[in-house]
Design a protein around this motif. Structure first.
Motif, mmCIF file in Angstrom:
data_model
loop_
_atom_site.group_PDB
_atom_site.id
_atom_site.type_symbol
_atom_site.label_atom_id
_atom_site.label_comp_id
_atom_site.label_asym_id
_atom_site.label_seq_id
_atom_site.Cartn_x
_atom_site.Cartn_y
_atom_site.Cartn_z
ATOM 1 N N MET A 181 -3.578 -2.020 9.035
ATOM 2 C CA MET A 181 -4.891 -2.526 9.316
ATOM 3 C C MET A 181 -5.305 -3.470 8.198
ATOM 4 S SD MET A 181 -8.488 -0.451 9.147
ATOM 5 C CE MET A 181 -8.616 -0.460 7.374
ATOM 6 N N GLN A 182 -5.789 -4.632 8.565
ATOM 7 C CA GLN A 182 -6.288 -5.578 7.584
ATOM 8 C C GLN A 182 -7.608 -6.129 8.103
ATOM 9 O OE1 GLN A 182 -3.277 -8.031 5.973
ATOM 10 N NE2 GLN A 182 -4.617 -8.903 4.452
ATOM 11 N N ASP A 183 -8.632 -6.073 7.281
ATOM 12 C CA ASP A 183 -9.969 -6.507 7.638
ATOM 13 C C ASP A 183 -10.379 -7.584 6.641
ATOM 14 O OD1 ASP A 183 -12.517 -6.742 8.601
ATOM 15 O OD2 ASP A 183 -13.179 -4.759 7.965
ATOM 16 N N PHE A 184 -10.625 -8.813 7.141
ATOM 17 C CA PHE A 184 -10.878 -9.958 6.274
ATOM 18 C C PHE A 184 -12.288 -10.501 6.404
ATOM 19 C CE2 PHE A 184 -6.276 -10.393 6.989
ATOM 20 C CZ PHE A 184 -5.869 -10.368 5.677
ATOM 21 N N THR A 185 -12.794 -11.032 5.301
ATOM 22 C CA THR A 185 -13.976 -11.873 5.313
ATOM 23 C C THR A 185 -13.529 -13.224 4.776
ATOM 24 O OG1 THR A 185 -14.638 -11.253 3.083
ATOM 25 C CG2 THR A 185 -15.523 -9.914 4.885
ATOM 26 N N SER B 212 -12.926 -12.701 -2.651
ATOM 27 C CA SER B 212 -11.982 -13.013 -3.728
ATOM 28 C C SER B 212 -11.276 -11.752 -4.205
ATOM 29 C CB SER B 212 -12.703 -13.682 -4.895
ATOM 30 O OG SER B 212 -13.637 -12.777 -5.463
ATOM 31 N N ALA B 213 -11.557 -10.629 -3.539
ATOM 32 C CA ALA B 213 -10.936 -9.357 -3.900
ATOM 33 C C ALA B 213 -10.369 -8.689 -2.651
ATOM 34 C CB ALA B 213 -11.943 -8.432 -4.572
ATOM 35 N N LEU B 214 -9.302 -7.933 -2.877
ATOM 36 C CA LEU B 214 -8.666 -7.166 -1.809
ATOM 37 C C LEU B 214 -8.637 -5.701 -2.224
ATOM 38 C CD1 LEU B 214 -6.940 -7.066 0.858
ATOM 39 C CD2 LEU B 214 -4.944 -7.233 -0.639
ATOM 40 N N VAL B 215 -8.981 -4.818 -1.301
ATOM 41 C CA VAL B 215 -8.834 -3.388 -1.518
ATOM 42 C C VAL B 215 -7.647 -2.947 -0.667
ATOM 43 C CG1 VAL B 215 -9.884 -1.099 -1.326
ATOM 44 C CG2 VAL B 215 -11.312 -3.085 -1.881
ATOM 45 N N ALA B 216 -6.532 -2.631 -1.317
ATOM 46 C CA ALA B 216 -5.331 -2.143 -0.631
ATOM 47 C C ALA B 216 -5.235 -0.650 -0.926
ATOM 48 C CB ALA B 216 -4.086 -2.873 -1.127
ATOM 49 N N ILE C 10 -2.242 0.411 3.521
ATOM 50 C CA ILE C 10 -0.804 0.495 3.302
ATOM 51 C C ILE C 10 -0.282 1.640 4.168
ATOM 52 C CG2 ILE C 10 1.016 0.904 1.599
ATOM 53 C CD1 ILE C 10 -1.131 -0.015 -0.539
ATOM 54 N N VAL C 11 0.643 1.325 5.057
ATOM 55 C CA VAL C 11 1.139 2.327 6.002
ATOM 56 C C VAL C 11 2.668 2.341 5.964
ATOM 57 C CG1 VAL C 11 1.177 3.051 8.422
ATOM 58 C CG2 VAL C 11 -0.866 1.950 7.488
ATOM 59 N N TYR D 29 13.231 6.556 -3.864
ATOM 60 C CA TYR D 29 13.134 5.962 -2.525
ATOM 61 C C TYR D 29 11.825 5.201 -2.353
ATOM 62 C CZ TYR D 29 12.799 5.739 2.574
ATOM 63 O OH TYR D 29 12.657 5.306 3.869
ATOM 64 N N ARG D 30 11.904 4.036 -1.737
ATOM 65 C CA ARG D 30 10.737 3.234 -1.385
ATOM 66 C C ARG D 30 10.746 3.052 0.131
ATOM 67 N NH1 ARG D 30 12.894 0.524 -5.694
ATOM 68 N NH2 ARG D 30 13.579 -1.182 -4.362
ATOM 69 N N PRO D 31 9.860 3.755 0.846
ATOM 70 C CA PRO D 31 9.867 3.683 2.303
ATOM 71 C C PRO D 31 9.451 2.306 2.813
ATOM 72 C CG PRO D 31 7.930 4.860 1.552
ATOM 73 C CD PRO D 31 8.778 4.592 0.338
ATOM 74 N N PRO D 32 10.011 1.889 3.944
ATOM 75 C CA PRO D 32 9.573 0.625 4.533
ATOM 76 C C PRO D 32 8.108 0.725 4.971
ATOM 77 C CG PRO D 32 11.312 1.662 5.858
ATOM 78 C CD PRO D 32 11.057 2.546 4.706
ATOM 79 N N LEU D 33 7.415 -0.402 4.942
ATOM 80 C CA LEU D 33 6.010 -0.461 5.327
ATOM 81 C C LEU D 33 5.874 -1.120 6.703
ATOM 82 C CD1 LEU D 33 4.543 -1.712 1.923
ATOM 83 C CD2 LEU D 33 4.822 0.643 2.729
#
Length: 153
Positions: free
Chosen positions: A1-5, A9-13, A39-40, A64-68
């Motif tokens: 999910m990505q919600d944009f304005t 100038s900032a992103l909350v991930a 992040i999913v 291990y780094r799971p795929p996103l």
């Protein structure tokens, strides 16, 4: 999910298994008028707490780094990235390592925030994990949740 304005100038991930980190991420988004990105992992973590603990422990120790399921788009437009996650086994969940490896945050002001029920030493280890990536102006905003229904690892 990505919600944009359009002017953010900032992103909350953030990554949230139980919803607690999602609530904090949404509050930061509103306060900072930031964009929001969840992040999913491609394969969801188990619903059962004990199964999640076992899986997280195994995956963390193996590196291990799971795929996103997706990537945050247009990171170049952001000066600041707030990065949120629960503390699992006194460190960041493997899905956060995947996010950090797949997104270039060089030169960004990275401001991690965590939800946890652990000791300050666990939070310190998380801070070192993030700081080792050598982000500029890296701060750990520790938001301890003492909710009875909290089930983060």
């Amino acid at each position: 999910m990505q919600d944009f304005t359009s002017a953010a100038s900032a992103l909350v991930a953030f990554f949230s298994r139980t919803g607690n980190t999602r609530v904090i991420a949404s509050q930061i988004r509103r306060a900072k008028e930031a964009d929001l990105f969840e992040i999913v992992a491609s394969a969801p973590y188990p619903e059962d707490y004990e199964a999640t603990v076992a899986q997280a422990s195994s995956k963390t120790s193996s590196g291990y780094r799971p795929p996103l399921t997706g990537r945050a788009a247009n990171l170049s437009r952001y000066d600041t990235v707030y990065l949120g996650f629960p503390v699992w086994g006194m460190t960041a969940p493997p899905v956060i390592r995947s996010f950090l490896r797949s997104h270039d945050l060089t030169g960004k002001n990275v401001r991690p925030f965590v939800s946890d029920k652990l000791t300050p030493s666990g939070v310190g280890r998380v801070g070192r994990c993030i700081a080792d990536r050598r982000f500029t102006n890296c701060e750990l905003l520790c938001l301890r949740l003492a909710l009875e229904l909290e089930t983060s690892i």
